[in-house]
Write a protein that holds these residues in place. Structure first.
Motif, mmCIF file in Angstrom:
data_model
loop_
_atom_site.group_PDB
_atom_site.id
_atom_site.type_symbol
_atom_site.label_atom_id
_atom_site.label_comp_id
_atom_site.label_asym_id
_atom_site.label_seq_id
_atom_site.Cartn_x
_atom_site.Cartn_y
_atom_site.Cartn_z
ATOM 1 N N PHE A 1 0.526 -1.306 0.011
ATOM 2 C CA PHE A 1 0.015 0.172 -0.090
ATOM 3 C C PHE A 1 0.745 1.175 -0.068
ATOM 4 C CE2 PHE A 1 -2.497 -3.505 1.944
ATOM 5 C CZ PHE A 1 -3.666 -3.608 1.120
ATOM 6 N N LEU A 2 1.990 1.145 0.484
ATOM 7 C CA LEU A 2 3.062 2.249 0.524
ATOM 8 C C LEU A 2 3.375 2.644 -0.955
ATOM 9 C CD1 LEU A 2 5.140 4.357 1.701
ATOM 10 C CD2 LEU A 2 6.740 2.408 1.961
ATOM 11 N N ALA A 3 3.816 1.282 -1.767
ATOM 12 C CA ALA A 3 4.102 1.647 -3.241
ATOM 13 C C ALA A 3 2.929 2.022 -3.906
ATOM 14 C CB ALA A 3 4.337 0.204 -3.596
ATOM 15 N N LEU A 4 1.620 1.696 -3.537
ATOM 16 C CA LEU A 4 0.292 2.229 -4.178
ATOM 17 C C LEU A 4 0.264 3.688 -4.088
ATOM 18 C CD1 LEU A 4 -2.157 -0.659 -3.704
ATOM 19 C CD2 LEU A 4 -1.542 -0.009 -5.740
ATOM 20 N N GLY A 5 0.580 4.170 -2.743
ATOM 21 C CA GLY A 5 0.621 5.613 -2.558
ATOM 22 C C GLY A 5 1.519 6.644 -3.003
ATOM 23 N N LEU A 6 2.823 6.213 -3.224
ATOM 24 C CA LEU A 6 3.958 6.901 -3.583
ATOM 25 C C LEU A 6 3.923 7.762 -4.682
ATOM 26 C CD1 LEU A 6 7.093 4.807 -2.620
ATOM 27 C CD2 LEU A 6 6.346 6.926 -1.804
ATOM 28 N N PRO A 7 3.175 7.221 -5.809
ATOM 29 C CA PRO A 7 2.803 7.970 -6.888
ATOM 30 C C PRO A 7 2.160 9.097 -6.904
ATOM 31 C CG PRO A 7 2.526 5.666 -7.521
ATOM 32 C CD PRO A 7 2.833 5.851 -6.033
ATOM 33 N N ALA A 8 1.458 9.446 -5.559
ATOM 34 C CA ALA A 8 0.583 10.713 -5.380
ATOM 35 C C ALA A 8 1.490 11.842 -5.566
ATOM 36 C CB ALA A 8 0.064 10.627 -4.013
ATOM 37 N N LEU A 9 2.820 11.362 -5.212
ATOM 38 C CA LEU A 9 4.021 12.623 -5.211
ATOM 39 C C LEU A 9 4.077 13.395 -6.319
ATOM 40 C CD1 LEU A 9 6.789 10.707 -2.873
ATOM 41 C CD2 LEU A 9 5.100 12.823 -2.245
ATOM 42 N N ASN B 1 -4.913 2.947 -19.607
ATOM 43 C CA ASN B 1 -5.612 1.637 -19.394
ATOM 44 C C ASN B 1 -4.836 0.603 -19.937
ATOM 45 O OD1 ASN B 1 -8.223 1.519 -17.714
ATOM 46 N ND2 ASN B 1 -8.685 3.351 -18.921
ATOM 47 N N ALA B 2 -4.497 0.986 -21.291
ATOM 48 C CA ALA B 2 -3.609 -0.313 -22.290
ATOM 49 C C ALA B 2 -2.523 -0.405 -21.435
ATOM 50 C CB ALA B 2 -3.601 0.302 -23.467
ATOM 51 N N ALA B 3 -1.734 0.582 -20.847
ATOM 52 C CA ALA B 3 -0.235 0.492 -20.486
ATOM 53 C C ALA B 3 -0.445 -0.452 -19.263
ATOM 54 C CB ALA B 3 0.392 1.762 -20.362
ATOM 55 N N ALA B 4 -1.454 0.008 -18.251
ATOM 56 C CA ALA B 4 -1.536 -0.740 -17.168
ATOM 57 C C ALA B 4 -2.105 -2.049 -17.253
ATOM 58 C CB ALA B 4 -2.830 0.152 -16.184
ATOM 59 N N GLY B 5 -2.915 -2.329 -18.396
ATOM 60 C CA GLY B 5 -3.433 -3.869 -18.597
ATOM 61 C C GLY B 5 -2.023 -4.844 -19.095
ATOM 62 N N VAL B 6 -1.044 -4.116 -19.611
ATOM 63 C CA VAL B 6 0.154 -4.676 -19.981
ATOM 64 C C VAL B 6 1.041 -5.062 -18.805
ATOM 65 C CG1 VAL B 6 2.303 -4.812 -21.436
ATOM 66 C CG2 VAL B 6 0.081 -4.201 -22.305
ATOM 67 N N VAL B 7 1.131 -3.922 -17.900
ATOM 68 C CA VAL B 7 2.355 -3.967 -16.909
ATOM 69 C C VAL B 7 1.793 -4.956 -15.832
ATOM 70 C CG1 VAL B 7 3.002 -2.735 -14.797
ATOM 71 C CG2 VAL B 7 2.892 -1.578 -17.072
ATOM 72 N N VAL B 8 0.307 -5.140 -15.579
ATOM 73 C CA VAL B 8 -0.072 -6.087 -14.444
ATOM 74 C C VAL B 8 0.295 -7.536 -14.621
ATOM 75 C CG1 VAL B 8 -2.357 -6.483 -15.354
ATOM 76 C CG2 VAL B 8 -2.057 -6.439 -12.948
ATOM 77 N N LEU C 1 9.331 -10.659 -4.885
ATOM 78 C CA LEU C 1 8.644 -9.672 -3.995
ATOM 79 C C LEU C 1 8.660 -8.270 -4.767
ATOM 80 C CD1 LEU C 1 6.809 -9.077 -1.809
ATOM 81 C CD2 LEU C 1 8.925 -8.619 -0.303
ATOM 82 N N TRP C 2 9.808 -8.015 -5.394
ATOM 83 C CA TRP C 2 10.054 -6.472 -5.953
ATOM 84 C C TRP C 2 9.091 -6.336 -6.909
ATOM 85 C CZ3 TRP C 2 11.299 -5.668 -10.649
ATOM 86 C CH2 TRP C 2 12.125 -6.615 -11.723
ATOM 87 N N ILE C 3 8.637 -7.328 -7.519
ATOM 88 C CA ILE C 3 7.850 -7.193 -8.843
ATOM 89 C C ILE C 3 6.448 -6.686 -8.338
ATOM 90 C CG2 ILE C 3 6.801 -8.273 -10.856
ATOM 91 C CD1 ILE C 3 9.060 -10.107 -10.956
ATOM 92 N N ILE C 4 5.930 -7.355 -7.297
ATOM 93 C CA ILE C 4 4.634 -7.041 -6.673
ATOM 94 C C ILE C 4 4.854 -5.624 -6.253
ATOM 95 C CG2 ILE C 4 3.228 -7.394 -4.721
ATOM 96 C CD1 ILE C 4 3.987 -10.264 -4.675
ATOM 97 N N TYR C 5 5.865 -5.122 -5.759
ATOM 98 C CA TYR C 5 5.991 -3.315 -5.258
ATOM 99 C C TYR C 5 5.974 -2.713 -6.555
ATOM 100 C CZ TYR C 5 7.006 -4.893 -0.465
ATOM 101 O OH TYR C 5 7.074 -5.523 0.616
ATOM 102 N N ALA C 6 6.562 -3.054 -7.763
ATOM 103 C CA ALA C 6 6.811 -2.371 -8.993
ATOM 104 C C ALA C 6 5.319 -2.180 -9.361
ATOM 105 C CB ALA C 6 7.784 -3.084 -9.823
ATOM 106 N N VAL C 7 4.501 -3.349 -9.602
ATOM 107 C CA VAL C 7 3.250 -3.378 -10.352
ATOM 108 C C VAL C 7 2.493 -2.394 -9.275
ATOM 109 C CG1 VAL C 7 1.326 -4.857 -10.866
ATOM 110 C CG2 VAL C 7 3.614 -5.429 -11.246
#
Length: 418
Positions: A49-57, A79-86, A98-104
């Motif tokens: 959840f920290l990784a999810l929130g950091l982009p707010a910066l 939406n297209a880019a996010a669909g590929v990244v996930v 584990l780092w992949i989970i944080y990166a996603v």
């Protein structure tokens, strides 16, 4: 059909967002569970959840982007880019990935910021300011209602087939959002006229990027709601880590029970969403946000118990608070902001509110190892109660709705959110 549903374009937008929200909810809740199972660490789970929130910066930049380009193509591309990244989650097979989970999770947060900034203006262009509250309420009601089922589906698929299956599901729902956007016909010029002397009219890049902050400061209602909510969110992030301790240490359940709490929260959000339009008309945005913060305070108090029933009731408080907060904040920002600033104002209040939350998530991930989780929850109770009282007892008056310009200025566009 009446209200926003009378417009077939909004109905398609609602359908696309609903499917996308289903996939999002199934995935990001599963990410925390996945990190917990890989490491057996509450801190690792909170780190998602920290990784999810950091982009707010990066909010000012994403908001500026949403105000500089056409909204619909930006939403489709994101939406297209996010669909590929996930789909990169398919490479996670053990603790070493584990780092992949944080990166996603980080990429997810970044995409969410762009979609949020780009979506608010798209809805306003489709429906006009008079339908804003109803449209926001419908979107949040459906989105949060899906949390009744989505967490259970996500955790069920995770247990039965692994995290990769949930990633594939989410990627498909991103495609559904793209299809919905492609069917919407909107005469969307490159931008909206920027009146002389208004925020964002100077031509300076820094001034343009920070125009959203200046607009919030100039509207007393927006300033009060944003600042008070930000103060509350200096502690709310502690919940993101503490909730795993509630499930583990307090209720003695497996991490998958987190999905049950979130499903309960989703059911409560449906009820809250049904009532929120009426509440906004009778109470105003400030008091609705104040009730949302009060709901978070009550929920945190109930989470300190060892009772499954009381914790489920706490999830109800969280569900009501979440939908009232989002609809109250977003409606105030859309109604009292001109089109050419929608993206930057949305990004500005998101950054001001979510940055303290991100810091408190980071603090919670560290404190959970040295402080009893109930102490963290009691800190939330106290701070949220004070913030709620501020908005409920002394709400700022609402200004007249911001006028919409009919002229368009090249190179500047408004925001939206899908």
């Amino acid at each position: 059909m009446t209200g926003p549903l009378a417009d077939p374009r909004f109905r398609r937008l609602l359908a696309g967002q609903s499917l996308s929200s289903f996939g999002d909810t199934a995935l990001y809740l599963m990410l925390g569970i996945w990190a917990k199972e890989l490491t057996n660490s509450n801190s690792a789970a909170g780190g998602v959840f920290l990784a999810l929130g950091l982009p707010a910066l990066f909010g000012p930049l994403t908001g500026h982007l949403a105000d500089r380009v056409r909204r619909r193509p930006l939403l489709i591309g994101t939406n297209a880019a996010a669909g590929v990244v996930v789909l990169s989650l398919l490479a996670v097979h053990g603790r070493g990935q584990l780092w992949i989970i944080y990166a996603v999770a980080f990429a997810y947060g970044l995409a969410s910021g762009i979609l949020s900034s780009a979506g608010a203006g798209l809805r306003k262009s489709l429906l006009g300011p008079e339908q804003t509250a109803s449209a926001n309420a419908m979107l949040q009601t459906v989105s949060q209602g899906l949390r009744i089922v989505a967490p259970l589906v996500g955790t069920g698929m995770f247990v039965a087939f692994g995290g990769g299956s949930v990633a594939i599901l989410d990627s498909v729902t991103f495609a559904a959002a793209i299809v919905a956007l492609l069917t919407i016909r909107l005469d969307e010029p490159r931008g909206h006229a920027v009146p002389a002397g208004s925020p964002g009219s100077s031509g300076s890049f820094f001034a343009d990027v920070t125009a959203g902050f200046r607009h919030i400061r100039s509207v007393r209602l927006l300033f009060q709601i944003t600042v008070v909510t930000a103060c509350g969110f200096t502690v709310i992030g502690l919940t993101e880590t503490a909730i795993f301790a509630v499930v583990d240490q307090g209720l003695h359940r497996s991490p998958a029970f987190f999905g049950v709490l979130n499903s309960t929260q989703g059911a409560a959000s449906v009820l809250g969403g049904i009532a929120v339009s009426f509440m906004l008309k009778r109470l105003g945005e400030a008091r609705v946000v104040g009730l949302a913060l009060a709901g978070f305070s009550v929920a945190s108090l109930l989470y300190t118990s060892h009772s499954v029933v009381l914790c489920l009731i706490g999830s109800v408080g969280d569900g009501l608070g979440l939908v009232w907060l989002v609809v109250g904040l977003s409606t105030a920002a859309q109604v009292h902001t001109p089109s050419f600033l929608q993206g930057r104002v949305n990004a500005a209040w998101s950054m001001v509110v979510l940055t303290p939350q991100t810091c408190s998530i980071a603090a919670g991930a560290w404190l959970i190892a040295v402080v009893d989780y109930r102490v963290l929850l009691l800190a939330i109770v106290v701070v949220m109660a004070v913030c709620a009282a501020t908005l409920l007892l002394k709400p700022a008056a609402a200004p007249a709705p911001a006028p919409e310009s009919e002229r368009q200025a090249p190179g500047i566009a408004a925001p939206s959110r899908l």
